[in-house]
Write a protein that holds these residues in place. Structure first.
Motif, mmCIF file in Angstrom:
data_model
loop_
_atom_site.group_PDB
_atom_site.id
_atom_site.type_symbol
_atom_site.label_atom_id
_atom_site.label_comp_id
_atom_site.label_asym_id
_atom_site.label_seq_id
_atom_site.Cartn_x
_atom_site.Cartn_y
_atom_site.Cartn_z
ATOM 1 N N GLN A 152 -59.404 24.357 -7.494
ATOM 2 C CA GLN A 152 -58.016 24.555 -7.529
ATOM 3 C C GLN A 152 -57.284 23.283 -6.574
ATOM 4 O O GLN A 152 -58.124 23.001 -5.643
ATOM 5 N N ASP B 60 -55.239 23.555 -4.014
ATOM 6 C CA ASP B 60 -55.090 24.165 -2.951
ATOM 7 C C ASP B 60 -56.291 24.132 -1.977
ATOM 8 O O ASP B 60 -56.322 23.802 -0.757
ATOM 9 N N ASP B 61 -57.550 24.002 -2.841
ATOM 10 C CA ASP B 61 -58.596 23.883 -2.185
ATOM 11 C C ASP B 61 -58.951 22.635 -1.401
ATOM 12 O O ASP B 61 -59.726 22.649 -0.216
ATOM 13 N N ASN C 239 -56.692 20.967 0.360
ATOM 14 C CA ASN C 239 -55.946 21.194 1.592
ATOM 15 C C ASN C 239 -56.003 22.400 2.469
ATOM 16 O O ASN C 239 -55.142 23.154 2.854
ATOM 17 N N SER D 231 -47.776 32.573 -1.989
ATOM 18 C CA SER D 231 -48.566 31.584 -2.346
ATOM 19 C C SER D 231 -47.941 30.201 -2.396
ATOM 20 O O SER D 231 -48.552 29.280 -1.888
ATOM 21 N N ARG E 12 -47.299 29.102 1.321
ATOM 22 C CA ARG E 12 -48.728 28.792 1.963
ATOM 23 C C ARG E 12 -49.304 27.632 1.506
ATOM 24 O O ARG E 12 -49.895 26.544 2.127
ATOM 25 N N SER E 13 -49.026 27.174 -0.034
ATOM 26 C CA SER E 13 -49.501 26.126 -0.463
ATOM 27 C C SER E 13 -48.901 24.870 0.147
ATOM 28 O O SER E 13 -49.242 23.772 0.362
ATOM 29 N N ASN F 106 -50.194 24.147 3.614
ATOM 30 C CA ASN F 106 -51.387 23.598 3.691
ATOM 31 C C ASN F 106 -51.512 22.219 3.248
ATOM 32 O O ASN F 106 -52.222 21.629 3.720
ATOM 33 N N SER F 107 -50.614 21.799 2.280
ATOM 34 C CA SER F 107 -50.576 20.461 1.930
ATOM 35 C C SER F 107 -49.529 19.556 2.609
ATOM 36 O O SER F 107 -49.291 18.441 2.218
ATOM 37 N N ASN G 191 -53.386 23.382 9.806
ATOM 38 C CA ASN G 191 -53.551 22.742 8.306
ATOM 39 C C ASN G 191 -54.370 21.541 8.417
ATOM 40 O O ASN G 191 -54.861 21.074 9.680
#
Length: 368
Positions: free
Chosen positions: A6, A8-9, A11, A86, A89-90, A93-94, A112
Motif C-alpha cells: 500500500q 501508506d506503507d 511513509n 485514514s 493519517r495518510s 504520514n506522507s 512521521n
C-alpha cells in the motif's frame, strides 16, 4: 511475484503512540475489583444467607448477560479500537514537513517519516525531540526558546533560523542550512487532558537560495539602471520624485545617499518653463502617452543642463493624472557651431520654452 504494498506503507511513521493509554489501566482495575469480590465471597460465604447469595449471583448473572449482549452489538468494547481517520493519517504520514507530536512532559507521541529523514533517525529508538536536537546549536536556541514560551502561553508561532550544518548527522548536503520551525497546541477530543504539542520543521535552504538569487538579480538590475548612460527618474501623481538613478544625480550634482523619495518634485529640477511643458502632456483616461521634449534641467549650482527627455505619463480611468517615468538624454554642444539643422531646432526650442514672454498658439475656434 512481488506482493504489492500500500502507498501508506512507504511513509510509515517512525513513532506512533497515539492509542488510548488508559485502556490497560482500566482492565487491570476491573480485574482487581473482580478478584476482591471473589475473595470477599469466599471469606464471608458462611455468614451469608442462601437467599442473599442467590440474589447476588442472580444480579451478577444479569450483569454478565447484559455485558455479553452489549459487547456483541458493539455497545461495550473490551479493547477499544483506535478511531482514526485514514485520510487524515495518510496525509500526516506522507506530509513533506517533518512532524513531531509530544505531550506536555516532552514524551514523543508521533513522528512521521519526513521527520526521521530530516533529523537522521532511521528507527523509533533514534528519534529525538527538537529541544534535544536544536539546543546543541547556538543559532537556533533563541528561536526555540520563543516558541516554547509561546506554547506555554497557549500561542502558536513560527521561526526561521540558519545553522552552519544540517540538523541530521547523516545529511548528504554540507554547508549552511536554513530551517522553518512551527509549533502549536492540539487539544485532545477524547478526554479533557492537557493538549499535545505539534512541531513541524522544514528545510528551506533551496527556498532561501532562490530568494538570495532573485535579490542579487534585482540588485544587478538596479545597478544597471543606476549606471546607465542615460538619466532616469520616476514621479508620482503630484510630481514628487520617488526615484532617480545615479547618472541623473551626477549630472544634477545631487548626493544620492541623502536623497529621500518624495522630498523633491519635477519643478525642483526643471529650469524655466519646462515644468509647464511637462504638465501639458496629458494622456487620455485609462491610457498612456509618451512624448519627446527638449528642455533644460537645473543643477544644484544653478547652472542649466540642456537635455532631451522621453516623458511617459499615465492617466487614471477618471482622467486624473497618474505616475510618470522619464528618460533623460544629455545634449552635448555641437562642434560644428550650429551648422546642423537638428542642433538649431533644439536651440530654438530651448529659447522658445524659456522666453520671458507668454506665447500660445490657437486655432480658428480659439482653442490652444
Amino acid at each position: 511475484m512481488t506482493k504489492p504494498r500500500q502507498a501508506d506503507d512507504y511513509n510509515a511513521p517512525l513513532v506512533d503512540r497515539g492509542g488510548r493509554s488508559g485502556t490497560v489501566l482500566r482492565i487491570l482495575l476491573l480485574a482487581l475489583v473482580l478478584i476482591a469480590a471473589a475473595g470477599g465471597f469466599v471469606v464471608f460465604k458462611r455468614s451469608l444467607d442462601n437467599e442473599v447469595v442467590l440474589g447476588g449471583l442472580g444480579v451478577l448473572a444479569m450483569v454478565g448477560i447484559f455485558f455479553l449482549v452489549s459487547s456483541v452489538i458493539g455497545f461495550i468494547e473490551v479493547m477499544p479500537q483506535r478511531q482514526s481517520d485514514s485520510l487524515a493519517r495518510s496525509f500526516l504520514n506522507s506530509h513533506p514537513d517533518g512532524t513531531l507530536i509530544t505531550d506536555d512532559k516532552g514524551r514523543i507521541i508521533y513522528a512521521n517519516a519526513a521527520y526521521g529523514a530530516l533529523t537522521g533517525a532511521r528507527k523509533a529508538t533514534e528519534v529525538q525531540t527538537l529541544e534535544t536536537l536544536l539546543s546543541r546549536h547556538r543559532e537556533s536556541n533563541e528561536a526555540l526558546y520563543r516558541l516554547v514560551n509561546g506554547l506555554r502561553e497557549g500561542k502558536e508561532g513560527s521561526e526561521e533560523f540558519r545553522l552552519l550544518r544540517a540538523v541530521g548527522p547523516g545529511s548528504n548536503n554540507s554547508g549552511a542550512h536554513w530551517y522553518r520551525l512551527k509549533a502549536r497546541l492540539l487539544q485532545q477530543e477524547d478526554n479533557g487532558g492537557k493538549p499535545l504539542q505539534i512541531w513541524q520543521i522544514t528545510d528551506i535552504t533551496a527556498e532561501r537560495d532562490d530568494q538570495e538569487r532573485f535579490f542579487k538579480e534585482l540588485q544587478n538590475a538596479i545597478d544597471y539602471l543606476d549606471h546607465a548612460p542615460a538619466g532616469f527618474f520616476s514621479a508620482g501623481r503630484k510630481g514628487e520624485i520617488f526615484y532617480l538613478n545615479a547618472t541623473l544625480a551626477e549630472w544634477l550634482g545631487l548626493d544620492l545617499t541623502k536623497f529621500v523619495p518624495g522630498s523633491m518634485t519635477i519643478g525642483d529640477v526643471v529650469a524655466g518653463e519646462g515644468l509647464a511643458l511637462i504638465q501639458s502632456v496629458q494622456a487620455e483616461p485609462g491610457l498612456k502617452k509618451t512624448v519627446t521634449l527638449d528642455l533644460d534641467l537645473r543643477k544644484t549650482n544653478g547652472q542649466s543642463l540642456p537635455v532631451q527627455i522621453i516623458h511617459s505619463v499615465t492617466s487614471m480611468r477618471d482622467g486624473a493624472p497618474g505616475e510618470s517615468r522619464t528618460i533623460v538624454l544629455a545634449r552635448e554642444k555641437s562642434d560644428e557651431n550650429g551648422r546642423s539643422a537638428s542642433a538649431a531646432a533644439m536651440r530654438f526650442t530651448r529659447f522658445f520654452n524659456n522666453t520671458p514672454m507668454a506665447i500660445a498658439s490657437v486655432d480658428g475656434d480659439g482653442r490652444i
